[in-house]
Design a protein around this motif. Structure first.
Motif, PDB file in Angstrom:
ATOM      1  N   ASN A  47       0.832  -1.205   0.000  1.00  0.00           N
ATOM      2  CA  ASN A  47       0.000   0.000   0.000  1.00  0.00           C
ATOM      3  C   ASN A  47       0.869   1.258   0.000  1.00  0.00           C
ATOM      4  OD1 ASN A  47       0.990  -0.043   2.605  1.00  0.00           O
ATOM      5  ND2 ASN A  47      -0.992  -0.308   3.606  1.00  0.00           N
ATOM      6  N   GLN A  48       2.153   1.082  -0.307  1.00  0.00           N
ATOM      7  CA  GLN A  48       3.092   2.211  -0.421  1.00  0.00           C
ATOM      8  C   GLN A  48       3.726   2.171  -1.823  1.00  0.00           C
ATOM      9  OE1 GLN A  48       5.830   2.496   2.928  1.00  0.00           O
ATOM     10  NE2 GLN A  48       4.402   1.365   4.208  1.00  0.00           N
ATOM     11  N   PRO A  49       3.005   2.583  -2.843  1.00  0.00           N
ATOM     12  CA  PRO A  49       3.489   2.428  -4.222  1.00  0.00           C
ATOM     13  C   PRO A  49       4.818   3.118  -4.495  1.00  0.00           C
ATOM     14  CG  PRO A  49       1.567   3.878  -4.137  1.00  0.00           C
ATOM     15  CD  PRO A  49       1.673   3.221  -2.798  1.00  0.00           C
ATOM     16  N   ARG A  50       5.144   4.179  -3.759  1.00  0.00           N
ATOM     17  CA  ARG A  50       6.394   4.882  -4.036  1.00  0.00           C
ATOM     18  C   ARG A  50       7.609   4.158  -3.470  1.00  0.00           C
ATOM     19  NH1 ARG A  50       5.606   9.115  -6.964  1.00  0.00           N
ATOM     20  NH2 ARG A  50       3.538  10.070  -6.985  1.00  0.00           N
ATOM     21  N   SER A  51       7.399   3.027  -2.838  1.00  0.00           N
ATOM     22  CA  SER A  51       8.536   2.232  -2.372  1.00  0.00           C
ATOM     23  C   SER A  51       9.100   1.341  -3.474  1.00  0.00           C
ATOM     24  CB  SER A  51       8.113   1.369  -1.176  1.00  0.00           C
ATOM     25  OG  SER A  51       7.156   0.392  -1.563  1.00  0.00           O
ATOM     26  N   ILE A  52       8.404   1.228  -4.618  1.00  0.00           N
ATOM     27  CA  ILE A  52       8.909   0.395  -5.701  1.00  0.00           C
ATOM     28  C   ILE A  52      10.142   1.054  -6.319  1.00  0.00           C
ATOM     29  CG2 ILE A  52       8.363  -0.642  -7.934  1.00  0.00           C
ATOM     30  CD1 ILE A  52       6.903  -1.809  -5.420  1.00  0.00           C
ATOM     31  N   GLY A  53      11.176   0.252  -6.531  1.00  0.00           N
ATOM     32  CA  GLY A  53      12.436   0.764  -7.045  1.00  0.00           C
ATOM     33  C   GLY A  53      13.351   1.296  -5.971  1.00  0.00           C
TER      34      GLY A  53
END
Length: 230
Positions: A192-198
């Motif tokens: 639920n934290q999409p900005r953690s991808i990459g």
């Protein structure tokens, strides 16, 4: 594990995270050389047309929950779902996780793979080797570990599990990796934290965008091989 652990209903009890870490030397000794089996030719050399990302990352209604769209235009395009040339001795249907590059590959026939961007937490670097998918779960429960509850007493209410849903850190799907009859406590799951991808997230195993973990979940079967590179 990740932000916590998620355990399927059929299990009696998961090993503690501390027990896993104590057993890491044996696991790693048994799995040396995993990274040497994989060679990538041109990570930027796509083997198919660019996907329709507006559709792939559109809002989703799933399991009675509404998942927001992924603002894919705001991310490095290398982390968007795409088909790439990928040479490996592993059979099609195998998942290969490269924690350092922040990529997960689903091997396809003909020297290709579907590549997904991932986020990696501390637990994501704590284990490597070969495993199989023992369980697949939709909207799994989340069980915060004891040490997390000790740091944040408000999580005590979730000691017996937080039900699946958009606020659950495990996300829409969970893939549970086992070696024989031993749970590695390693998970591939949504977030639920999409900005953690990459990125190197503060905690977690391998996390994926909700739309991507749903896509991967639908493509792989229980019993599929997973190779986690060191």
């Amino acid at each position: 594990m990740h932000l916590g652990t998620s355990r399927p209903a059929t299990k009696t009890r998961e090993l503690s995270r501390r027990s896993l870490l104590l057993g890491l030397p044996l696991l790693l000794a048994a799995c040396q050389g995993a990274s040497s089996r994989v060679r990538v030719a041109g990570l930027g050399s796509y083997a198919s047309a660019t996907p329709n990302y507006a559709s792939a990352y559109a809002p989703v209604r799933d399991g009675g929950f509404n998942l927001p769209a992924i603002p894919y235009q705001e991310f490095d395009p290398q982390y968007l779902r795409q088909t790439v040339r990928y040479y490996t001795a592993e059979e099609p249907g195998t998942i290969i996780v490269d924690p350092r590059s922040k990529f997960l590959y689903l091997v396809q026939p003909g020297g290709q793979a579907i590549r997904y961007g991932i986020g990696v937490g501390r637990a994501g670097f704590a284990w490597s080797g070969d495993a199989t998918i023992r369980f697949k779960r939709e909207w799994p429960k989340w069980f915060p570990p004891d040490e997390m509850i000790a740091r944040d007493p408000k999580l005590e209410k979730y000691r017996n599990g937080q039900d699946g849903g958009p606020r659950n850190p495990i996300g829409a799907r969970g893939l549970y990796l086992w070696q024989g009859n031993v749970d590695t406590l390693y998970r591939i799951h949504g977030t639920n934290q999409p900005r953690s991808i990459g990125t190197n997230a503060s905690s977690g195993c391998i996390r994926m965008w909700q739309q991507d973990i749903i896509d991967l979940y639908d493509r792989v079967n229980v019993g599929a091989k997973v190779v986690v590179l060191s």
